[in-house]
Write a protein that holds these residues in place. Structure first.
Motif, PDB file in Angstrom:
ATOM      1  N   SER A  18      25.704  33.053  58.371  1.00 29.64           N
ATOM      2  CA  SER A  18      25.507  32.178  57.209  1.00 29.64           C
ATOM      3  C   SER A  18      24.950  32.951  56.015  1.00 29.64           C
ATOM      4  O   SER A  18      25.078  32.521  54.878  1.00 29.64           O
ATOM      5  N   HIS A  19      24.334  34.112  56.270  1.00 26.23           N
ATOM      6  CA  HIS A  19      23.786  34.931  55.185  1.00 26.23           C
ATOM      7  C   HIS A  19      24.783  35.959  54.660  1.00 26.23           C
ATOM      8  O   HIS A  19      24.526  36.609  53.656  1.00 26.23           O
ATOM      9  N   ARG A  20      25.902  36.113  55.338  1.00 24.91           N
ATOM     10  CA  ARG A  20      26.895  37.092  54.911  1.00 24.91           C
ATOM     11  C   ARG A  20      27.635  36.614  53.676  1.00 24.91           C
ATOM     12  O   ARG A  20      27.856  35.426  53.481  1.00 24.91           O
ATOM     13  N   THR A  21      28.030  37.577  52.877  1.00 21.70           N
ATOM     14  CA  THR A  21      28.906  37.278  51.761  1.00 21.70           C
ATOM     15  C   THR A  21      30.325  37.570  52.235  1.00 21.70           C
ATOM     16  O   THR A  21      30.624  38.686  52.646  1.00 21.70           O
ATOM     17  N   TRP A  22      31.189  36.577  52.192  1.00 22.54           N
ATOM     18  CA  TRP A  22      32.569  36.728  52.642  1.00 22.54           C
ATOM     19  C   TRP A  22      33.450  36.989  51.430  1.00 22.54           C
ATOM     20  O   TRP A  22      33.473  36.208  50.487  1.00 22.54           O
ATOM     21  N   LEU A  23      34.154  38.102  51.453  1.00 21.38           N
ATOM     22  CA  LEU A  23      34.962  38.522  50.315  1.00 21.38           C
ATOM     23  C   LEU A  23      35.980  37.468  49.891  1.00 21.38           C
ATOM     24  O   LEU A  23      36.147  37.207  48.707  1.00 21.38           O
ATOM     25  N   ARG A  24      36.677  36.866  50.843  1.00 20.40           N
ATOM     26  CA  ARG A  24      37.705  35.884  50.510  1.00 20.40           C
ATOM     27  C   ARG A  24      37.096  34.694  49.783  1.00 20.40           C
ATOM     28  O   ARG A  24      37.616  34.234  48.769  1.00 20.40           O
ATOM     29  N   VAL A  25      35.967  34.215  50.269  1.00 18.91           N
ATOM     30  CA  VAL A  25      35.311  33.062  49.656  1.00 18.91           C
ATOM     31  C   VAL A  25      34.820  33.419  48.251  1.00 18.91           C
ATOM     32  O   VAL A  25      35.013  32.655  47.300  1.00 18.91           O
ATOM     33  N   LEU A  26      34.200  34.577  48.110  1.00 19.27           N
ATOM     34  CA  LEU A  26      33.707  35.026  46.802  1.00 19.27           C
ATOM     35  C   LEU A  26      34.857  35.121  45.804  1.00 19.27           C
ATOM     36  O   LEU A  26      34.748  34.674  44.659  1.00 19.27           O
ATOM     37  N   PHE A  27      35.986  35.671  46.244  1.00 17.36           N
ATOM     38  CA  PHE A  27      37.140  35.809  45.361  1.00 17.36           C
ATOM     39  C   PHE A  27      37.739  34.449  45.009  1.00 17.36           C
ATOM     40  O   PHE A  27      37.993  34.151  43.840  1.00 17.36           O
ATOM     41  N   LYS A  87      35.539  36.924  42.049  1.00 14.34           N
ATOM     42  CA  LYS A  87      34.739  38.154  42.109  1.00 14.34           C
ATOM     43  C   LYS A  87      34.991  38.916  43.400  1.00 14.34           C
ATOM     44  O   LYS A  87      35.520  38.377  44.368  1.00 14.34           O
ATOM     45  N   VAL A  88      34.594  40.178  43.374  1.00 11.96           N
ATOM     46  CA  VAL A  88      34.571  41.026  44.562  1.00 11.96           C
ATOM     47  C   VAL A  88      33.196  41.684  44.624  1.00 11.96           C
ATOM     48  O   VAL A  88      32.463  41.703  43.628  1.00 11.96           O
ATOM     49  N   LEU A  89      32.875  42.217  45.778  1.00 10.62           N
ATOM     50  CA  LEU A  89      31.640  42.987  45.904  1.00 10.62           C
ATOM     51  C   LEU A  89      31.966  44.450  45.662  1.00 10.62           C
ATOM     52  O   LEU A  89      32.938  44.976  46.207  1.00 10.62           O
ATOM     53  N   TYR A  90      31.135  45.085  44.865  1.00  8.24           N
ATOM     54  CA  TYR A  90      31.317  46.513  44.596  1.00  8.24           C
ATOM     55  C   TYR A  90      29.942  47.156  44.566  1.00  8.24           C
ATOM     56  O   TYR A  90      29.090  46.780  43.749  1.00  8.24           O
ATOM     57  N   LEU A  91      29.716  48.063  45.497  1.00  7.18           N
ATOM     58  CA  LEU A  91      28.432  48.745  45.645  1.00  7.18           C
ATOM     59  C   LEU A  91      27.281  47.746  45.759  1.00  7.18           C
ATOM     60  O   LEU A  91      26.203  47.934  45.217  1.00  7.18           O
ATOM     61  N   GLY A  92      27.546  46.651  46.480  1.00  8.28           N
ATOM     62  CA  GLY A  92      26.528  45.662  46.759  1.00  8.28           C
ATOM     63  C   GLY A  92      26.357  44.581  45.714  1.00  8.28           C
ATOM     64  O   GLY A  92      25.551  43.673  45.879  1.00  8.28           O
ATOM     65  N   GLU A  93      27.125  44.651  44.641  1.00  9.15           N
ATOM     66  CA  GLU A  93      27.006  43.674  43.550  1.00  9.15           C
ATOM     67  C   GLU A  93      28.308  42.893  43.397  1.00  9.15           C
ATOM     68  O   GLU A  93      29.390  43.461  43.490  1.00  9.15           O
ATOM     69  N   ALA A  94      28.176  41.600  43.113  1.00 14.61           N
ATOM     70  CA  ALA A  94      29.360  40.782  42.845  1.00 14.61           C
ATOM     71  C   ALA A  94      29.801  41.027  41.405  1.00 14.61           C
ATOM     72  O   ALA A  94      29.005  40.878  40.479  1.00 14.61           O
ATOM     73  N   ILE A  95      31.051  41.440  41.238  1.00 20.44           N
ATOM     74  CA  ILE A  95      31.589  41.684  39.896  1.00 20.44           C
ATOM     75  C   ILE A  95      32.902  40.928  39.742  1.00 20.44           C
ATOM     76  O   ILE A  95      33.583  40.640  40.726  1.00 20.44           O
ATOM     77  N   LEU A  96      33.248  40.612  38.503  1.00 18.33           N
ATOM     78  CA  LEU A  96      34.536  39.967  38.249  1.00 18.33           C
ATOM     79  C   LEU A  96      35.657  40.943  38.548  1.00 18.33           C
ATOM     80  O   LEU A  96      35.609  42.111  38.142  1.00 18.33           O
ATOM     81  N   LEU A  97      36.666  40.461  39.246  1.00 20.98           N
ATOM     82  CA  LEU A  97      37.823  41.289  39.561  1.00 20.98           C
ATOM     83  C   LEU A  97      38.713  41.361  38.342  1.00 20.98           C
ATOM     84  O   LEU A  97      39.018  40.328  37.735  1.00 20.98           O
ATOM     85  N   PRO A  98      39.136  42.563  37.953  1.00 16.44           N
ATOM     86  CA  PRO A  98      40.085  42.648  36.838  1.00 16.44           C
ATOM     87  C   PRO A  98      41.318  41.787  37.113  1.00 16.44           C
ATOM     88  O   PRO A  98      41.806  41.723  38.249  1.00 16.44           O
ATOM     89  N   VAL A  99      41.809  41.119  36.097  1.00 13.99           N
ATOM     90  CA  VAL A  99      42.934  40.183  36.228  1.00 13.99           C
ATOM     91  C   VAL A  99      44.155  40.858  36.830  1.00 13.99           C
ATOM     92  O   VAL A  99      44.929  40.231  37.552  1.00 13.99           O
ATOM     93  N   THR A 100      44.328  42.135  36.579  1.00 15.92           N
ATOM     94  CA  THR A 100      45.520  42.859  37.043  1.00 15.92           C
ATOM     95  C   THR A 100      45.435  43.290  38.503  1.00 15.92           C
ATOM     96  O   THR A 100      46.368  43.906  38.994  1.00 15.92           O
ATOM     97  N   GLN A 101      44.332  42.983  39.191  1.00 17.11           N
ATOM     98  CA  GLN A 101      44.169  43.468  40.558  1.00 17.11           C
ATOM     99  C   GLN A 101      43.935  42.341  41.549  1.00 17.11           C
ATOM    100  O   GLN A 101      43.417  41.277  41.201  1.00 17.11           O
ATOM    101  N   THR A 102      44.311  42.629  42.793  1.00 17.60           N
ATOM    102  CA  THR A 102      43.950  41.783  43.924  1.00 17.60           C
ATOM    103  C   THR A 102      42.745  42.443  44.593  1.00 17.60           C
ATOM    104  O   THR A 102      42.486  43.639  44.356  1.00 17.60           O
ATOM    105  N   PRO A 103      42.011  41.734  45.430  1.00 14.42           N
ATOM    106  CA  PRO A 103      40.909  42.394  46.140  1.00 14.42           C
ATOM    107  C   PRO A 103      41.386  43.623  46.920  1.00 14.42           C
ATOM    108  O   PRO A 103      40.739  44.672  46.892  1.00 14.42           O
ATOM    109  N   GLU A 104      42.536  43.511  47.559  1.00 15.67           N
ATOM    110  CA  GLU A 104      43.042  44.649  48.333  1.00 15.67           C
ATOM    111  C   GLU A 104      43.350  45.845  47.440  1.00 15.67           C
ATOM    112  O   GLU A 104      42.976  46.982  47.756  1.00 15.67           O
ATOM    113  N   SER A 105      44.003  45.634  46.301  1.00 14.12           N
ATOM    114  CA  SER A 105      44.325  46.766  45.422  1.00 14.12           C
ATOM    115  C   SER A 105      43.045  47.354  44.817  1.00 14.12           C
ATOM    116  O   SER A 105      42.953  48.565  44.619  1.00 14.12           O
ATOM    117  N   PHE A 106      42.061  46.498  44.547  1.00 14.78           N
ATOM    118  CA  PHE A 106      40.780  46.974  44.025  1.00 14.78           C
ATOM    119  C   PHE A 106      40.127  47.931  45.025  1.00 14.78           C
ATOM    120  O   PHE A 106      39.719  49.036  44.673  1.00 14.78           O
TER     121      PHE A 106
END
Length: 175
Positions: free
Chosen positions: A37-46, A51-70
């Motif tokens: 319950s304390h985990r951050t799930w990438l799919r849910v965040l996106f 957003k995606v997690l990057y180096l421990g921080e939630a950041i907005l995903l660039p419009v041109t990318q998917t989480p996988e390509s990021f």
């Protein structure tokens, strides 16, 4: 399961035996549910925030990318640099490095010193990512999890137990 809760797969046991096992392990199951319950799930965040997690921080995903390509772009940059740095420091030779979409494992090391890392590794804070790299490189010297392996990990990262706690707040699964 992060959304469905506890799923029991019955390996040929009777319903009575399964129910008894669930009751017997109820405390352990509850602790794992609390951890999840304390985990951050990438799919849910996106899906919920774009957003995606990057180096421990939630950041907005660039419009041109998917989480996988990021993560295909970011993870190798960090991991390859960390492997190069720590392989030199530890005096080990790496066979190859690859990246895969995984659900449970952050990394692995084959008997040929081939390293494989979760594609989503760049979601972790840098020190936690560094721990994963040191852990896998330590397997080149100690292909097991016996005390000599853990002494090796501790030699290069004395704070590894703290990093293991940090990592439990994340999941390698992209979906």
């Amino acid at each position: 399961h992060p959304e469905k809760g506890v799923i029991v797969k019955n390996p040929g046991f009777s319903h009575e035996r399964v129910n008894a096992l669930v009751r017997e392990k109820a405390k352990w199951i509850a602790s794992k549910l609390a951890l999840m319950s304390h985990r951050t799930w990438l799919r849910v965040l996106f899906e919920e925030e774009g957003k995606v997690l990057y180096l421990g921080e939630a950041i907005l995903l660039p419009v041109t990318q998917t989480p996988e390509s990021f993560y295909k772009e970011k993870t190798p940059l960090h991991v390859n640099a960390l492997v190069q740095k720590w392989a030199f420091i530890m005096g080990v030779t790496v066979g190859s490095i690859s990246f895969r979409k995984t659900k449970r494992r952050w990394g692995s090391c084959s008997h040929k010193a081939e390293l494989c890392f979760a594609l989503s590794l760049a979601q972790l804070p840098l020190e936690a990512m560094e721990y994963i790299v040191i852990h896998e490189l330590s397997h080149i010297l100690h292909p097991h999890h016996q005390s000599s392996f853990w002494r090796c990990v501790a030699e290069f990262m004395p704070s590894f137990k703290e990093q293991e706690k940090v990592i439990k707040n994340y999941s390698p699964a992209l979906s």
